[in-house]
Design an enzyme around this catalytic site. Structure first.
Site, PDB file in Angstrom:
ATOM      1  N   THR A  47       0.818  -1.212   0.000  1.00 38.58           N
ATOM      2  CA  THR A  47       0.000   0.000   0.000  1.00 38.58           C
ATOM      3  C   THR A  47       0.847   1.256   0.000  1.00 38.58           C
ATOM      4  O   THR A  47       0.466   2.267  -0.590  1.00 38.58           O
ATOM      5  CB  THR A  47      -0.933  -0.001   1.227  1.00 38.58           C
ATOM      6  N   TYR A  61      -7.990   0.637  -3.684  1.00 37.16           N
ATOM      7  CA  TYR A  61      -6.891   1.190  -4.476  1.00 37.16           C
ATOM      8  C   TYR A  61      -6.093   0.033  -5.044  1.00 37.16           C
ATOM      9  O   TYR A  61      -6.356  -1.132  -4.735  1.00 37.16           O
ATOM     10  CB  TYR A  61      -5.985   2.074  -3.617  1.00 37.16           C
ATOM     11  N   THR A 127       1.184  -4.257   4.279  1.00 33.85           N
ATOM     12  CA  THR A 127       0.931  -4.502   5.698  1.00 33.85           C
ATOM     13  C   THR A 127       0.346  -5.884   5.990  1.00 33.85           C
ATOM     14  O   THR A 127       0.400  -6.350   7.124  1.00 33.85           O
ATOM     15  CB  THR A 127      -0.029  -3.431   6.267  1.00 33.85           C
ATOM     16  N   ASP A 128      -0.199  -6.558   4.965  1.00 34.00           N
ATOM     17  CA  ASP A 128      -0.891  -7.820   5.238  1.00 34.00           C
ATOM     18  C   ASP A 128       0.029  -8.878   5.835  1.00 34.00           C
ATOM     19  O   ASP A 128      -0.380  -9.634   6.723  1.00 34.00           O
ATOM     20  CB  ASP A 128      -1.534  -8.359   3.963  1.00 34.00           C
ATOM     21  N   LYS A 200      -0.575  -6.927  12.919  1.00 36.97           N
ATOM     22  CA  LYS A 200      -1.622  -6.077  12.344  1.00 36.97           C
ATOM     23  C   LYS A 200      -2.933  -6.449  13.012  1.00 36.97           C
ATOM     24  O   LYS A 200      -3.376  -7.594  12.943  1.00 36.97           O
ATOM     25  CB  LYS A 200      -1.700  -6.287  10.833  1.00 36.97           C
ATOM     26  N   GLU A 320      -4.970 -27.848  28.882  1.00 38.67           N
ATOM     27  CA  GLU A 320      -5.930 -28.233  27.846  1.00 38.67           C
ATOM     28  C   GLU A 320      -5.576 -29.590  27.236  1.00 38.67           C
ATOM     29  O   GLU A 320      -6.435 -30.431  27.045  1.00 38.67           O
ATOM     30  CB  GLU A 320      -6.030 -27.179  26.721  1.00 38.67           C
TER      31      GLU A 320
END
Length: 363
Positions: A47, A61, A127-128, A200, A320
């Site tokens: 981006t 975009y 950023t992903d 993120k 667990e």
């Protein structure tokens, strides 16, 4: 008389030197001041290199449109901070990053940090998957020189675009000697995060990145301010080295949910995965109807790693599930995507489950 003339001449010469300096003669201090650190910007797309059709397009975009030279030219203030040059490594949206591209980028960073003339590296990135690349580099780059990963949540064509300031701050961090030895860093929204911890957390705000343990510091008005240090092993203290890594083994993530299908584990095995990260609910929980399937996965020589789909907290070993009994590993506080990166890097060395658990505690 001759002695008086000599004293007068000496005084006049001293006055002349003072006047010459006052008129702008370059002092030793001034000559030193103009020598700025060298920072290399490695561009991969994302981006921060994106463009939209209108100023109001902050979420819709095209990523990876603007080349690195234009990115640098768009922030002329960078010249006040460092000698900056750019290289276009990739021009992709970060969801298209592959293991091959991670290795390629890591090897280029490793080459550059070995150059005595280079003081720091900035990597522009979508950023992903930015957090995954930052963590990978944090594990495999054997240098204390600053390596800073940066992106933006809005393209440069949008109103209130964040890329220019993020890039400026990233160069400030990379150029600052105080950034050395702190591992690979992420500079976003004025904050400086550890590449190990950052994630993120939201996809439509400029303050998208955070760390559950908090940022290491901040970058404000061209200065860095530090508040804590990373505690986990990284970079120069890592046992891993990109120079000895040519490929990364496949590691699959299986997402946990109510009424999940265990066929997802079979698909992971068919893909050739050497490890499966179970992104379980809560404390990395495994549903009772999936336990036998995961035991079978481990019996076939594939590592089983319990992580959690919950954003914060950590998975407790032998809670667990009896991890010791089943020979499973827990990811501690690493989210599933970070656990995948660490497992892939560790498995390049063919480690046992016991050693893999040690690695998850230490990194």
């Amino acid at each position: 008389m001759n002695e008086r003339f000599f004293q007068l001449g000496t005084a006049l010469r001293a006055l002349a030197v003072v006047a010459w300096i006052g008129l702008g003669a370059p002092s030793v201090h001034a000559q030193v001041a103009v020598t700025k650190p060298q920072v290399v910007v490695l561009a991969t797309g994302g981006t921060i290199a994106g463009a939209g059709a209108a100023a109001t397009n902050s979420a819709s975009y095209q990523a990876a449109k603007v080349p690195v030279d234009k990115l640098i030219a768009g922030v002329p203030e960078l010249a006040d901070v460092a000698q900056v040059r750019g290289e276009q490594v990739f021009q992709i949206a970060s969801e298209s990053f592959t293991n091959e591209k991670l290795v390629q980028l890591g090897k280029r960073v490793s080459q550059l940090v070995r150059d005595p003339a280079v003081n720091g590296i900035v990597i522009t990135h979508g950023t992903d998957t930015l957090e995954e690349t930052a963590f990978f580099l944090n594990l495999v780059i054997r240098s204390d020189k600053p390596v800073v990963v940066v992106g933006s949540m809005r393209p440069g064509t949008a109103m209130s675009a964040d890329g220019m300031l993020n890039l400026y701050n990233a160069v400030v961090v990379a150029a600052d000697p105080a950034s050395r030895g702190k591992g690979v860093l992420v500079a976003m929204s004025d904050e400086i995060h550890s590449g190990r911890d950052v994630a993120k957390r939201i996809n439509i705000k400029t303050s998208a990145f955070g760390s559950q343990w908090g940022p290491l510091g901040m970058s404000v008005e061209g200065k860095t301010f530090w508040f804590r240090l990373p505690a986990k092993r990284h970079t120069v203290n890592s046992e891993f080295d990109i120079e000895s890594i040519e490929t990364l083994p496949e590691v699959a993530i299986v997402y946990g949910y109510g009424n999940m299908t265990t066929e997802l584990y079979d698909a992971a095995l068919r893909s050739g995965a050497k490890a499966v990260v179970n992104a379980g609910t809560g404390n990395g929980s495994v549903p009772n109807y999936a336990v036998e399937k995961l035991k079978s996965v481990r019996a076939q020589g594939v590592q089983v790693i319990r992580s959690s789909r919950v954003a914060d907290g950590f998975v407790i070993r032998n809670a667990e599930q009896p991890d010791d009994k089943y020979d499973w590993v827990v990811a501690h506080d690493l989210n599933p995507q970070k656990a995948k990166i660490l497992a892939a890097v560790a498995l390049t060395r063919g480690v046992s489950s016991q050693d893999l658990q040690r690695i998850f505690w230490e990194y």
